[in-house]
Design an enzyme around this catalytic site. Structure first.
Site, PDB file in Angstrom:
ATOM      1  N   GLU A  11       3.870  -2.722  -0.403  1.00  0.00           N
ATOM      2  CA  GLU A  11       5.183  -4.194  -1.400  1.00  0.00           C
ATOM      3  C   GLU A  11       6.393  -4.506  -2.482  1.00  0.00           C
ATOM      4  O   GLU A  11       5.214  -3.642  -3.331  1.00  0.00           O
ATOM      5  CB  GLU A  11       3.977  -5.372  -1.735  1.00  0.00           C
ATOM      6  CG  GLU A  11       4.886  -7.095  -1.417  1.00  0.00           C
ATOM      7  CD  GLU A  11       4.205  -8.279  -1.698  1.00  0.00           C
ATOM      8  OE1 GLU A  11       2.593  -7.571  -2.286  1.00  0.00           O
ATOM      9  OE2 GLU A  11       4.645  -9.088  -2.022  1.00  0.00           O
ATOM     10  N   GLU A  18       2.635 -16.653   1.846  1.00  0.00           N
ATOM     11  CA  GLU A  18       2.633 -15.683  -0.634  1.00  0.00           C
ATOM     12  C   GLU A  18       3.347 -16.981  -0.687  1.00  0.00           C
ATOM     13  O   GLU A  18       3.981 -16.526  -1.889  1.00  0.00           O
ATOM     14  CB  GLU A  18       2.287 -14.534  -0.643  1.00  0.00           C
ATOM     15  CG  GLU A  18       1.604 -14.369  -1.668  1.00  0.00           C
ATOM     16  CD  GLU A  18       1.719 -13.088  -2.108  1.00  0.00           C
ATOM     17  OE1 GLU A  18       0.413 -12.615  -2.517  1.00  0.00           O
ATOM     18  OE2 GLU A  18       2.745 -12.934  -1.931  1.00  0.00           O
TER      19      GLU A  18
END
Lengths: 272, 272
Positions: free
Chosen positions: B156, B250
């Site tokens: 990520e 998220e």
């Protein structure tokens, strides 16, 4: 009535990477003027150490105006702020900005004094109410002193990663309401706005008559054009607001200062 | 072939504010399923302390899949990373992600193990070459172990304020090239992309077949719809890429976890 473009240059070495340090002020000022900028915004950590006569000589020679003075380096390098738990640090922070007022009053343009990180943030064991009271008190004192010398101030909202106090335009309005002085307004920075404002143009319009100054940097803090911020829309909004102030590029010096200045002009000039 | 929506829930208290801590996992799982989510992504600091049977029971009851496991809390709370100067900390970081692999293999969905902050960053007195070698070495070891158990990993990219290593898609590609394992791909997070990517859609497309997972959060890290990110354009791009993976929210738990989950669904469902 038209907007004017300026470029931020630091007058002494700094660790604050968003402001380009320029060891070669005279050569760069010449080049910035040549590129079509009408002004240079100065980042000044210690106004008393500045060779003002020399800087004025260089700027005058190139017909450059100083629209604003940055104060953030005094926080980044020396940790001066209005909310520090240590009263002597708070006093120093106020004294420092006083010297920015004095510096401003030496220029015909009476550059706006920017209140960014120096305003302070939360500290452990200091209540938010107490810190807020110190911040407002400091700014009321300084605003009064600025008023008598024709100097204005601009509160700069700064994104959540750099401070926890006044991250957005709504927060700036609330602080200015509490200060209650009409020579304190808002600096709108497009880089911070990209992170914090729900809608950049709506927040820009919401500044209203309090919009004293504008910083442009693209979404990645490079020169306008390097990211995805819509500067055509931002300039159109400023025009619709009848904004007649400065649009100043405060950007990372990438790939280097002068190429960043060139690229900024390439993007912004057709829009102005 | 269709994308599926999931919502990130932390399984234990955390200081990492982007992940909603949920002390009431069962009730929230029920509500999240009811809202139309097909999965719950789990933020797990210590897999060995997780009551897996109970979590599986709750998820099965609501027909919820686990698409991915977050590992970032092990960095935020315990400072475990692959580039720590202390060899015992590096070993612990690898051991910890091993336990995430073991956890993943207990689910039929074989959730992707997310490699975010735990990958490490620069440390004083450690050369960038040395840290890079440790990072690559750790990820090669883990990728091999994951391969034998059918577990995949997603690097990520995270914005510059949270780490100084792999901030953008280009950086993720370079790291994956060096790891050289085809069970390691990219997690595209729209919040980080808003700060780091010159053009969000171009960078998304540049992930190509390495796009393993997607996080959605608006430009201000609130639920999609609270900021200025163009999710219609992002979903259209994913569709054009034939992306058949998960789109996982998220986000900051604002105004609270469930209202954030509701608002996310309100924005995303019509686009899917």
């Amino acid at each position: 009535m038209t907007m004017k473009l300026s470029f931020v240059i630091s007058t002494q070495p700094t660790q604050f990477q968003a402001i380009a340090f320029d060891p070669n002020f005279e050569a760069n000022a010449a080049r910035i003027a040549e590129l079509g900028y009408a002004g240079i915004e100065l980042g000044v950590r210690e106004p008393d150490k500045l060779d003002v006569a020399n800087i004025k000589r260089i700027l005058d020679k190139h017909h450059l105006v100083v629209p604003a003075l940055g104060t953030g380096q005094a926080y980044v390098e020396e940790h001066l702020s209005f909310t520090d738990p240590d009263p002597s640090v708070r006093a120093q922070a106020i004294e420092r900005v006083r010297s920015h007022i004095a510096l401003s009053s030496q220029f015909d343009s009476k550059p706006i004094v920017i209140i960014g990180l120096i305003r302070g943030k939360t500290f452990a064991n200091i209540s938010r109410e107490q810190a807020h009271a110190w911040m407002v008190d400091a700014l009321q004192t300084l605003a009064r002193e600025g008023q008598s010398r024709g100097v204005r101030f601009a509160i700069e909202p700064i994104n959540r990663y750099e401070t926890d106090w006044v991250n957005d335009i709504a927060g700036a309005h609330a602080l200015i309401d509490d200060i209650g002085a009409d020579n304190v307004g808002i600096l709108f920075d497009t880089f911070h706005a990209n992170i914090e404002e729900p809608n950049i143009e709506v927040s820009l319009r919401a500044c209203g008559a309090r919009l004293f100054h504008v910083h442009v940097a693209d979404s990645n803090r490079w020169y306008p054009g390097a990211g995805h911020t819509d500067f055509a829309c931002i300039v159109a909004t400023l025009r619709a607001m009848n904004y007649a102030g400065w649009v100043s590029a405060e950007i990372l010096p990438k790939p280097d200062v002068l190429r960043a200045a060139e690229a900024t002009m390439r993007t912004m000039k057709p829009l102005m």
